[in-house]
Design an enzyme around this catalytic site. Sequence first.
Site, PDB file in Angstrom:
ATOM      1  CG  ASP A  82      -0.001  -0.235   2.537  1.00 46.94           C
ATOM      2  OD1 ASP A  82       0.918  -0.728   2.308  1.00 46.94           O
ATOM      3  OD2 ASP A  82      -0.681   0.234   3.560  1.00 46.94           O
ATOM      4  CE  LYS A 113       7.624  -4.750  -1.811  1.00 46.48           C
ATOM      5  NZ  LYS A 113       7.914  -6.257  -1.699  1.00 46.48           N
ATOM      6  CE1 TYR A 116       8.977  -2.318   1.925  1.00 41.79           C
ATOM      7  CE2 TYR A 116       7.252  -1.074   1.958  1.00 41.79           C
ATOM      8  CZ  TYR A 116       7.679  -2.189   2.143  1.00 41.79           C
ATOM      9  OH  TYR A 116       6.867  -3.479   2.080  1.00 41.79           O
TER      10      TYR A 116
HETATM   11  N1  LIG Z   1       4.653  -6.571   6.951  1.00 39.61           N
HETATM   12  C1  LIG Z   1       4.018  -5.680   6.115  1.00 39.61           C
HETATM   13  O1  LIG Z   1       3.241  -4.740   7.088  1.00 39.61           O
HETATM   14  C2  LIG Z   1       3.955  -5.456   4.767  1.00 39.61           C
HETATM   15  C3  LIG Z   1       2.901  -4.598   4.329  1.00 39.61           C
HETATM   16  C4  LIG Z   1       2.707  -4.398   3.014  1.00 39.61           C
HETATM   17  C5  LIG Z   1       3.688  -5.223   2.026  1.00 39.61           C
HETATM   18  N2  LIG Z   1       4.433  -6.037   2.622  1.00 39.61           N
HETATM   19  C6  LIG Z   1       4.989  -6.933   1.771  1.00 39.61           C
HETATM   20  O2  LIG Z   1       4.852  -8.353   2.002  1.00 39.61           O
HETATM   21  C7  LIG Z   1       5.920  -9.121   1.671  1.00 39.61           C
HETATM   22  C8  LIG Z   1       6.207 -10.131   2.853  1.00 39.61           C
HETATM   23  O3  LIG Z   1       6.465  -9.376   4.094  1.00 39.61           O
HETATM   24  P1  LIG Z   1       6.783  -9.914   5.297  1.00 39.61           P
HETATM   25  O4  LIG Z   1       6.001  -9.073   6.326  1.00 39.61           O
HETATM   26  O5  LIG Z   1       6.603 -11.271   5.314  1.00 39.61           O
HETATM   27  O6  LIG Z   1       8.270  -9.522   5.594  1.00 39.61           O
HETATM   28  P2  LIG Z   1       9.287  -9.822   6.838  1.00 39.61           P
HETATM   29  O7  LIG Z   1       8.672 -10.915   7.880  1.00 39.61           O
HETATM   30  O8  LIG Z   1      10.029  -8.394   7.348  1.00 39.61           O
HETATM   31  O9  LIG Z   1      10.439 -10.776   5.969  1.00 39.61           O
HETATM   32  C9  LIG Z   1      11.224 -10.342   5.097  1.00 39.61           C
HETATM   33  C10 LIG Z   1      11.821 -11.589   4.447  1.00 39.61           C
HETATM   34  O10 LIG Z   1      12.735 -11.193   3.579  1.00 39.61           O
HETATM   35  C11 LIG Z   1      13.960 -11.664   3.678  1.00 39.61           C
HETATM   36  N3  LIG Z   1      14.944 -11.060   3.132  1.00 39.61           N
HETATM   37  C12 LIG Z   1      15.294  -9.569   3.428  1.00 39.61           C
HETATM   38  N4  LIG Z   1      16.400  -9.175   2.770  1.00 39.61           N
HETATM   39  C13 LIG Z   1      16.757 -10.439   1.842  1.00 39.61           C
HETATM   40  C14 LIG Z   1      17.848 -10.615   0.918  1.00 39.61           C
HETATM   41  N5  LIG Z   1      18.788  -9.622   0.845  1.00 39.61           N
HETATM   42  N6  LIG Z   1      17.866 -11.651   0.294  1.00 39.61           N
HETATM   43  C15 LIG Z   1      17.018 -12.871   0.827  1.00 39.61           C
HETATM   44  N7  LIG Z   1      16.004 -12.550   1.825  1.00 39.61           N
HETATM   45  C16 LIG Z   1      15.986 -11.326   2.288  1.00 39.61           C
HETATM   46  C17 LIG Z   1      14.160 -11.867   5.141  1.00 39.61           C
HETATM   47  O11 LIG Z   1      15.068 -12.829   5.587  1.00 39.61           O
HETATM   48  P3  LIG Z   1      16.136 -12.791   6.721  1.00 39.61           P
HETATM   49  O12 LIG Z   1      15.345 -13.574   7.898  1.00 39.61           O
HETATM   50  O13 LIG Z   1      17.349 -13.551   6.297  1.00 39.61           O
HETATM   51  O14 LIG Z   1      16.430 -11.538   7.047  1.00 39.61           O
HETATM   52  C18 LIG Z   1      12.713 -12.502   5.391  1.00 39.61           C
HETATM   53  O15 LIG Z   1      12.618 -13.711   5.194  1.00 39.61           O
HETATM   54  C19 LIG Z   1       7.116  -8.137   1.278  1.00 39.61           C
HETATM   55  O16 LIG Z   1       7.152  -8.197   0.043  1.00 39.61           O
HETATM   56  C20 LIG Z   1       6.675  -6.791   1.884  1.00 39.61           C
HETATM   57  O17 LIG Z   1       7.234  -5.609   1.036  1.00 39.61           O
HETATM   58  C21 LIG Z   1       4.646  -6.304   3.824  1.00 39.61           C
END
Ligand SMILES: NC(=O)c1ccc[n+]([C@@H]2O[C@H](COP(=O)([O-])OP(=O)(O)OC[C@H]3O[C@@H](n4cnc5c(N)ncnc54)[C@H](OP(=O)(O)O)[C@@H]3O)[C@@H](O)[C@H]2O)c1
Length: 291
Positions: free
Chosen positions: A106, A133, A129
């Site tokens: 979002d 994205k 960010y």
């Molecule tokens: N969280 C939110 O509120 C939110 C809102 C809107 C959209 N999103 C999108 O939803 C998706 C999933 O988000 P999430 O909440 O599950 O994220 P998260 O819990 O922060 O997890 C991020 C993941 O990405 C991995 N990662 C980060 N840098 C990396 C790199 N250089 N190489 C390989 N892996 C890497 C991390 O691995 P490590 O554990 O090794 O760091 C972790 O597994 C993302 O695309 C995010 O942008 C999230």
Amino acid sequence: MSHHIVVIGKTGQLAQALQKEIGRSSLTANFIDRKSLDLSAPETSLNSALRKLPKCHAVILAAAYTAVDKAENQQEKAMAVNGRAPGLIAAFCKEQDIPLVHISTDYVFNGQARKPYKETHQIAPINAYGRTKRAGEVAIELSGCRYAILRTSWVFDGHNKNFLTTMLKLAQTHKTLSVVNDQLGRPTYAGHLAKAVLKVTNELIANTKEPIGIVNVTNTGPIISWAEFAKVIFSDQNLDVKVVEISSLEYSTPAKRPAYSALDTRKFETLFASNLPSWQAGLKVALAERR
Ligand SMILES: NC(=O)c1ccc[n+]([C@@H]2O[C@H](COP(=O)([O-])OP(=O)(O)OC[C@H]3O[C@@H](n4cnc5c(N)ncnc54)[C@H](OP(=O)(O)O)[C@@H]3O)[C@@H](O)[C@H]2O)c1
């Protein structure tokens, strides 16, 4: 026939939820962690790492640089992970003739709207960010691969670091908490998001003709502020914590956040003839997960 998918990401909220959901489905999957595939080096190691992935019917990209505030000072790294790596993964998927399911945010919008953002609304990110994205979305769109980009918002579960778990942790040591009331959106439970991601993945595998493109995927339910979300959490848990509503100006962070970022989920509902449950239902499941 059982389909096999590769999920890039293993430790994140969504990847963990996908692991649970795939365990309950007829799909099989490999989850790829940062050690096997580092997204921060798209121009060097990523292509060779992609070629070592197991054969599969679809790729889900669940990893991302998600530290919204840190991204302000680490724009190059965030752009590599969120902006350029998705393009290379999409090119790989095109070459392999398999679909890609990507997750976006979002935060590609500027927050000036006062009704939920449609997928086609003008993009105008207000932080690093969001810009990275958006770059990832564009790279996938230009790749020519078959893709779905699922934009979601305010993701939470019962155990990883997120707004819900942060509030519950702070409640152990605080009787009063100040929470911003001028950022409005819709929370999304990672388990419900994971189910939707798999629905989309199955559709892309089964139907090779119809494009899906960008689609909003969040929980339904009322649009709320973070302060209201905190109040619901504390009331549900019978926690005696007073929420003091403050403005974003009073809670300064390195990255600006959109004042309004609720997403219109009618496209998903039309495509799949059903929508996600409410965030209140998601909250109940997440809280039950903790017990
Ligand atoms: N969280 C939110 O509120 C939110 C809102 C809107 C959209 N999103 C999108 O939803 C998706 C999933 O988000 P999430 O909440 O599950 O994220 P998260 O819990 O922060 O997890 C991020 C993941 O990405 C991995 N990662 C980060 N840098 C990396 C790199 N250089 N190489 C390989 N892996 C890497 C991390 O691995 P490590 O554990 O090794 O760091 C972790 O597994 C993302 O695309 C995010 O942008 C999230």
